[in-house]
Design an enzyme around this catalytic site. Structure first.
Site, mmCIF file in Angstrom:
data_model
loop_
_atom_site.group_PDB
_atom_site.id
_atom_site.type_symbol
_atom_site.label_atom_id
_atom_site.label_comp_id
_atom_site.label_asym_id
_atom_site.label_seq_id
_atom_site.Cartn_x
_atom_site.Cartn_y
_atom_site.Cartn_z
ATOM 1 N N ASP A 226 9.265 2.979 -0.401
ATOM 2 C CA ASP A 226 8.245 3.682 0.374
ATOM 3 C C ASP A 226 8.432 3.276 1.834
ATOM 4 O OD1 ASP A 226 6.079 4.758 1.599
ATOM 5 O OD2 ASP A 226 4.568 3.774 0.343
ATOM 6 N N TYR B 25 0.858 -1.186 0.000
ATOM 7 C CA TYR B 25 0.000 0.000 0.000
ATOM 8 C C TYR B 25 0.893 1.234 0.000
ATOM 9 C CZ TYR B 25 -3.385 3.500 1.684
ATOM 10 O OH TYR B 25 -4.185 4.611 1.823
ATOM 11 N N LYS C 214 4.522 9.268 9.037
ATOM 12 C CA LYS C 214 4.298 8.746 10.388
ATOM 13 C C LYS C 214 5.322 9.264 11.412
ATOM 14 C CE LYS C 214 1.790 4.869 8.483
ATOM 15 N NZ LYS C 214 0.409 4.662 8.867
HETATM 16 N N1 PMP Z 1 2.816 4.358 2.261
HETATM 17 C C1 PMP Z 1 2.810 3.420 3.217
HETATM 18 C C2 PMP Z 1 3.831 2.332 3.176
HETATM 19 C C3 PMP Z 1 1.871 3.469 4.245
HETATM 20 O O1 PMP Z 1 1.874 2.530 5.187
HETATM 21 C C4 PMP Z 1 0.935 4.527 4.268
HETATM 22 C C5 PMP Z 1 -0.123 4.631 5.360
HETATM 23 N N2 PMP Z 1 -0.355 3.559 6.122
HETATM 24 C C6 PMP Z 1 0.969 5.480 3.244
HETATM 25 C C7 PMP Z 1 1.934 5.366 2.272
HETATM 26 C C8 PMP Z 1 0.023 6.631 3.235
HETATM 27 O O2 PMP Z 1 0.286 7.472 4.312
HETATM 28 P P1 PMP Z 1 -0.867 8.457 4.878
HETATM 29 O O3 PMP Z 1 -1.896 7.578 5.494
HETATM 30 O O4 PMP Z 1 -0.139 9.312 5.855
HETATM 31 O O5 PMP Z 1 -1.381 9.225 3.721
#
Ligand code: PMP
Length: 429
Positions: A239, A144, A267
């Protein structure tokens, strides 16, 4: 467990928000009952609106690596807040946080702060395309990357084909440039490169895939990615929104000692306030506006209060031994739970890396790709309820991972392990 106040608040929230929430997983759709409305957090604990106290392993889905309201983070936020919240002009705090990060991170020379993980990934994909002049991207099933259109894509039928949009509202022509292949599958990777290498801007992966369970990859697979990207002038994009500052200060790249070309963070970088970031080497970042032609902007980007939270949090994370200690406490907790499950013959174990763990209900040693995850969430549902009744809070979906913080002490983790054992005995025996 009393839940009447949360139930009332949920009824009210349903009037205002789709599903009563502002992000879907919070709705408790995969587990029983109304979502718990949280009133406050302190250290490893949260309290809901019914005054129930929980050991919190959700940690806001990752940001709170120091637990809730860590004194230095709290103080830095309050001090900064007293000078105002946002100016639409640079502040020195942005450079302070960037220096704290870049001086310890060999993979990036320059970065850009944004306001979420989604924004970080979306912007960095644009950068990869703008820098390479190529349009296609390759992603992996089960990873994701936030909710940007071009990344809401499921695998199509067959290997190395274009994906299919996984959300209404995402036009097929937008996902036509996204190729989706299985994780940990070198054959599919080679095939995708055979067909598309000349058109590929980047390969994007969660190097520690943690959004469909914890699908730990073999280092050799990640190395193969590095190799094939280098050989074809394709950018390797890690990512690290979850893994960044979580498994090591410089994330999975440092943990596995593999150099990506572009990285996204989120995060932990914001100490619990809305921040994301992306970064790369100077020659790539030079393409970003106003230095280069790739446009990207944000009214609240580099927000001073968020920067202050990030500075305080990452200062603690950068102390020697921080990550070894995190991993050791987590490992002891996981081993204790797993020994009990094994002794009793339960079809359950915790899978772990760094201070992340995941509740796995099938043979965890072989789970490396999303297709292998058992979709039956009934046991998770039962365990989730049994854990809540024992004052342990994990995220309300079997696909989410748990997080251990700096203030989840050995004693707290021993208690939590005992509650896991009791909950397992209730659910499985
Ligand atoms: N990339 C990864 C690997 C994630 O785990 C997340 C959120 N869980 C996101 C992108 C998106 O981040 P956000 O929820 O802060 O938009």
């Amino acid at each position: 467990m009393k839940r009447s106040n949360s139930e009332k608040l949920y009824e009210k929230a349903l009037e205002f928000f789709p599903g009563g929430v502002n992000s879907p997983v919070r709705a408790f759709k995969a587990v029983e009952g109304a979502p718990l409305f949280i009133k406050k957090g302190k250290g490893p604990y949260i309290w809901d609106e019914d005054e129930n106290q929980f050991i919190d392993f959700c940690c806001s889905f990752g940001p709170h690596i120091l637990g809730h309201n860590y004194p230095d983070v709290h103080q830095n936020i309050v001090d900064t807040l007293s000078n105002g919240t946002s100016f639409g002009a640079p502040t020195k705090l942005e450079s302070e946080l960037a220096e704290l990060i870049i001086s310890r991170n060999p993979y990036i020379d320059k970065m850009r702060f944004v306001s979420s993980g989604t924004e970080a990934v979306m912007s960095a994909i644009r950068l990869a395309r703008g820098y390479t002049g190529r349009n296609k991207i390759l992603k992996f099933e089960g990873c994701y990357h936030g909710h940007a259109d071009s990344l809401l894509v499921n695998a199509g039928s067959g290997l190395a084909t274009f994906g299919e949009s996984s959300s209404a509202g995402v036009p097929e022509n937008v996902v036509q440039d996204t190729i989706v292949i299985p994780l940990n599958d070198i054959e599919a990777l080679e095939l995708a490169f055979e067909k598309h290498a000349d058109d590929l801007a980047c390969v994007i992966i969660e190097p520690i895939p943690a959004n469909n369970g914890l699908l730990l990859q073999e280092r050799s697979f990640l190395l193969k990615l590095r190799e094939i990207c280098t050989a074809n002038n394709v950018l390797l994009f890690f990512d690290e929104v979850i893994s960044g500052f979580r498994v090591a200060f410089s994330g999975a790249a440092e943990y596995y000692d593999i150099e990506p070309d572009i990285v996204s963070y989120g995060k932990i970088i914001g100490g619990g306030l809305p921040v994301g970031a992306y970064g790369a080497k100077k020659h790539i970042m030079q393409s970003v506006s106003p230095d280069g032609p790739v446009y990207q902007a944000g009214t609240l980007s580099g927000n001073p209060v968020a920067m202050a939270a990030g500075i305080a949090q990452l200062t603690v994370c950068s102390q020697p031994g921080f990550y070894e200690d995190q991993e050791e406490r987590t490992q002891t907790f996981v081993n204790s739970v797993n020994a009990h499950a094994k002794e009793k013959g339960y079809d359950f174990s915790l899978v772990t890396i760094g201070s992340i763990f995941w509740l796995a209900f099938s043979d965890s040693t072989t789970i490396r790709s999303a297709s292998q995850i058992d979709a039956d969430m009934t046991p998770f549902k039962k365990l989730h309820k049994a854990l809540l009744e024992r004052n342990v809070y994990v995220g309300p979906s079997g696909y989410e991972v748990g997080f251990v913080s700096y203030v989840h002490t050995k004693e707290i983790l021993e208690n939590a392990a005992q509650q896991f054992k009791n909950a397992m005995d209730e659910v499985f025996s």
